[in-house]
Design a protein around this motif. Sequence first.
Motif, mmCIF file in Angstrom:
data_model
loop_
_atom_site.group_PDB
_atom_site.id
_atom_site.type_symbol
_atom_site.label_atom_id
_atom_site.label_comp_id
_atom_site.label_asym_id
_atom_site.label_seq_id
_atom_site.Cartn_x
_atom_site.Cartn_y
_atom_site.Cartn_z
ATOM 1 N N MET A 1 0.847 -1.187 0.000
ATOM 2 C CA MET A 1 0.000 0.000 0.000
ATOM 3 C C MET A 1 0.879 1.232 0.000
ATOM 4 O O MET A 1 1.927 1.237 0.633
ATOM 5 N N ILE A 2 0.493 2.279 -0.688
ATOM 6 C CA ILE A 2 1.275 3.501 -0.768
ATOM 7 C C ILE A 2 0.513 4.618 -0.077
ATOM 8 O O ILE A 2 -0.599 4.940 -0.452
ATOM 9 N N ILE A 3 1.115 5.195 0.958
ATOM 10 C CA ILE A 3 0.433 6.221 1.734
ATOM 11 C C ILE A 3 1.304 7.458 1.783
ATOM 12 O O ILE A 3 2.361 7.444 2.406
ATOM 13 N N PRO A 4 0.945 8.562 1.087
ATOM 14 C CA PRO A 4 1.711 9.784 1.255
ATOM 15 C C PRO A 4 1.562 10.319 2.673
ATOM 16 O O PRO A 4 0.600 9.994 3.334
ATOM 17 N N ARG A 5 2.500 11.130 3.159
ATOM 18 C CA ARG A 5 2.328 11.687 4.491
ATOM 19 C C ARG A 5 2.802 13.122 4.545
ATOM 20 O O ARG A 5 3.650 13.535 3.800
ATOM 21 N N ARG A 6 2.234 13.876 5.499
ATOM 22 C CA ARG A 6 2.558 15.282 5.669
ATOM 23 C C ARG A 6 2.977 15.526 7.094
ATOM 24 O O ARG A 6 2.311 15.125 8.011
ATOM 25 N N GLY A 7 4.105 16.152 7.289
ATOM 26 C CA GLY A 7 4.567 16.446 8.634
ATOM 27 C C GLY A 7 5.509 17.630 8.577
ATOM 28 O O GLY A 7 5.799 18.153 7.540
ATOM 29 N N ALA A 8 6.027 18.039 9.721
ATOM 30 C CA ALA A 8 6.966 19.147 9.750
ATOM 31 C C ALA A 8 8.151 18.762 10.603
ATOM 32 O O ALA A 8 8.042 17.935 11.483
ATOM 33 N N LEU A 9 9.284 19.375 10.340
ATOM 34 C CA LEU A 9 10.494 19.075 11.088
ATOM 35 C C LEU A 9 11.120 20.381 11.530
ATOM 36 O O LEU A 9 11.591 21.161 10.734
ATOM 37 N N LEU A 56 5.079 4.354 -8.769
ATOM 38 C CA LEU A 56 4.879 3.338 -9.794
ATOM 39 C C LEU A 56 5.733 2.107 -9.491
ATOM 40 O O LEU A 56 5.264 0.965 -9.619
ATOM 41 N N ALA A 57 6.986 2.314 -9.087
ATOM 42 C CA ALA A 57 7.851 1.188 -8.740
ATOM 43 C C ALA A 57 7.265 0.380 -7.596
ATOM 44 O O ALA A 57 7.283 -0.865 -7.622
ATOM 45 N N ALA A 58 6.729 1.061 -6.585
ATOM 46 C CA ALA A 58 6.137 0.358 -5.445
ATOM 47 C C ALA A 58 4.938 -0.473 -5.874
ATOM 48 O O ALA A 58 4.788 -1.630 -5.462
ATOM 49 N N GLU A 59 4.094 0.091 -6.714
ATOM 50 C CA GLU A 59 2.915 -0.636 -7.183
ATOM 51 C C GLU A 59 3.320 -1.869 -7.987
ATOM 52 O O GLU A 59 2.783 -2.974 -7.782
ATOM 53 N N GLU A 60 4.273 -1.688 -8.895
ATOM 54 C CA GLU A 60 4.660 -2.806 -9.756
ATOM 55 C C GLU A 60 5.404 -3.888 -8.977
ATOM 56 O O GLU A 60 5.235 -5.089 -9.238
ATOM 57 N N LEU A 65 5.881 -9.278 -6.664
ATOM 58 C CA LEU A 65 6.621 -9.984 -5.613
ATOM 59 C C LEU A 65 5.688 -10.328 -4.460
ATOM 60 O O LEU A 65 5.287 -9.445 -3.699
ATOM 61 N N PRO A 66 5.319 -11.586 -4.303
ATOM 62 C CA PRO A 66 4.343 -11.987 -3.278
ATOM 63 C C PRO A 66 4.785 -11.590 -1.874
ATOM 64 O O PRO A 66 5.942 -11.787 -1.491
ATOM 65 N N GLY A 67 3.855 -11.011 -1.135
ATOM 66 C CA GLY A 67 4.094 -10.665 0.255
ATOM 67 C C GLY A 67 4.782 -9.338 0.482
ATOM 68 O O GLY A 67 4.897 -8.893 1.637
ATOM 69 N N LEU A 68 5.236 -8.685 -0.568
ATOM 70 C CA LEU A 68 5.920 -7.405 -0.404
ATOM 71 C C LEU A 68 4.919 -6.303 -0.097
ATOM 72 O O LEU A 68 3.891 -6.177 -0.761
ATOM 73 N N ARG A 69 5.226 -5.498 0.914
ATOM 74 C CA ARG A 69 4.383 -4.340 1.259
ATOM 75 C C ARG A 69 5.261 -3.100 1.339
ATOM 76 O O ARG A 69 6.323 -3.122 1.953
ATOM 77 N N VAL A 70 4.776 -2.023 0.715
ATOM 78 C CA VAL A 70 5.586 -0.812 0.568
ATOM 79 C C VAL A 70 4.755 0.410 0.910
ATOM 80 O O VAL A 70 3.571 0.474 0.559
ATOM 81 N N GLU A 71 5.370 1.375 1.570
ATOM 82 C CA GLU A 71 4.759 2.694 1.766
ATOM 83 C C GLU A 71 5.725 3.751 1.245
ATOM 84 O O GLU A 71 6.947 3.583 1.322
ATOM 85 N N VAL A 72 5.177 4.826 0.701
ATOM 86 C CA VAL A 72 5.981 5.904 0.132
ATOM 87 C C VAL A 72 5.667 7.214 0.845
ATOM 88 O O VAL A 72 4.496 7.578 0.995
ATOM 89 N N LEU A 73 6.705 7.898 1.309
ATOM 90 C CA LEU A 73 6.585 9.215 1.917
ATOM 91 C C LEU A 73 7.238 10.230 0.982
ATOM 92 O O LEU A 73 8.027 9.858 0.112
ATOM 93 N N GLY A 318 15.607 2.991 -9.725
ATOM 94 C CA GLY A 318 16.354 2.755 -8.499
ATOM 95 C C GLY A 318 15.488 2.146 -7.413
ATOM 96 O O GLY A 318 15.891 1.198 -6.726
ATOM 97 N N ALA A 319 14.273 2.674 -7.249
ATOM 98 C CA ALA A 319 13.360 2.130 -6.242
ATOM 99 C C ALA A 319 12.953 0.704 -6.581
ATOM 100 O O ALA A 319 12.863 -0.162 -5.698
ATOM 101 N N LEU A 320 12.715 0.438 -7.867
ATOM 102 C CA LEU A 320 12.299 -0.901 -8.270
ATOM 103 C C LEU A 320 13.394 -1.925 -7.969
ATOM 104 O O LEU A 320 13.123 -3.010 -7.431
ATOM 105 N N HIS A 321 14.636 -1.595 -8.296
ATOM 106 C CA HIS A 321 15.726 -2.543 -8.042
ATOM 107 C C HIS A 321 15.951 -2.731 -6.541
ATOM 108 O O HIS A 321 16.218 -3.854 -6.077
#
Length: 413
Positions: A1-9, A56-60, A65-73, A318-321
């Motif tokens: 699943m890909i979830i964008p996030r918003r925060g401050a530092l 796109l790399a995370a989705e593909e 790849l079975p069992g792979l779970r990814v989030e993107v910030l 790069g993300a896909l590899h």
Amino acid sequence: MIIPRRGALCGALAAAVPLSRARGQDAAVLRLGVLTDLSGPFRDTAGPGAVAGVRLAAEEAQAALPGLRVEVLQADHQNKADVGAGIARQWFDRDDVDAIVDVPNSAVGLAIAGVAQEKDKVFLATGAATTDLTGPRCAPTTVHWTFDTYMLARSTGGALVQAGHDRWFFLVADYALGHSLQRDATGVIEAAKGRVLGAVRYPFPQTTDFSSFLLQAQSSGARVLALANAGADTINAIKQAAEFGLTRPGAGGMRIAAMLIFIGDVHALGLRAAQGLLLTESFYWDLDDRTRDFTRRILPKMRPDWRPNMEHAGSYAGALHYLKAAHALGAAAAKRSGSATVARMKAMPTDDDAFGPGHIREDGRKLHPAHLFMVKSPAESRGPWDYYKRVATTPAEQAARPLGAGGCPMLRT
């Protein structure tokens, strides 16, 4: 699943989005942080397009790849090394991020490389250009994808000197990218028996008026104006050079060598202003069937009526590899050790629709060919974004600086 996030530092305007589950609840999820320029001069060359590539790399990867779970910030480093390093520490220490991707701006990239090595996390430098990332600042946790200043200098600078354009003047952005472009291009020019007659550095990002610098270039006697900058600065310098008549055909006209320019910059300039420019990219959306297929898949995630450039493609590849290697190693093991994950990435051949087959060298440099393009004239273009014609291709091994020439401490025995 890909979830964008918003925060401050620490009051910084770092854009990101809250994770839907409590932090650390699911340690098997791989988290990629796209650290980019979302509001400054590199927004179009990196920014949302780089985020789209990683998504796109995370989705593909999850589909394949079975069992792979990814989030993107995602976050905006504001082209400040301290802001970028602070976001990286927050992501690694608090938000369970496993790898940082993109990072246009070489000074910020060098800062992130240091933090990633300290934390044993992965840095996929798909937007930073300095060769120091595989030279004195190389690290077992860094992979340098897409392009670097040696590749750009060898392809663009070498071709112009060979064509007889042997007297150069540099307009240099006074930060890490500009310095690295000037250094590497000067080496290529002088090795080919060309001469650098002068250079001027300007403050970044405060400078928008290049008129005084262009007049210095014009009076130097140089025949080539080399732009050691990127993004909006490159576009503005080319436009102002035309306005001053520097590029007017004839005995007094100078040739512009844009050492780092992207297809979006050509789009912003328009073919009438950009025609005839020689430039280097390692990806072109219309290069072959595979690049066209990749473009078809990423377009729905990008801004309307746009096309991906090599940085967007590099962030995807790069993300896909990385995800393939992390899955092969095991997500839990990949999360424990960034250096082990990069070692697995180096051991596996690369192959994707953006760059084709390749591999990652011992110093962390990803190897693939570099293409020298000439911008078409309006009459030559067959339609929207049909901007390039290929002039030459530098093979992968020749497009990268020789392995022993960079001073990477990992190579010492």
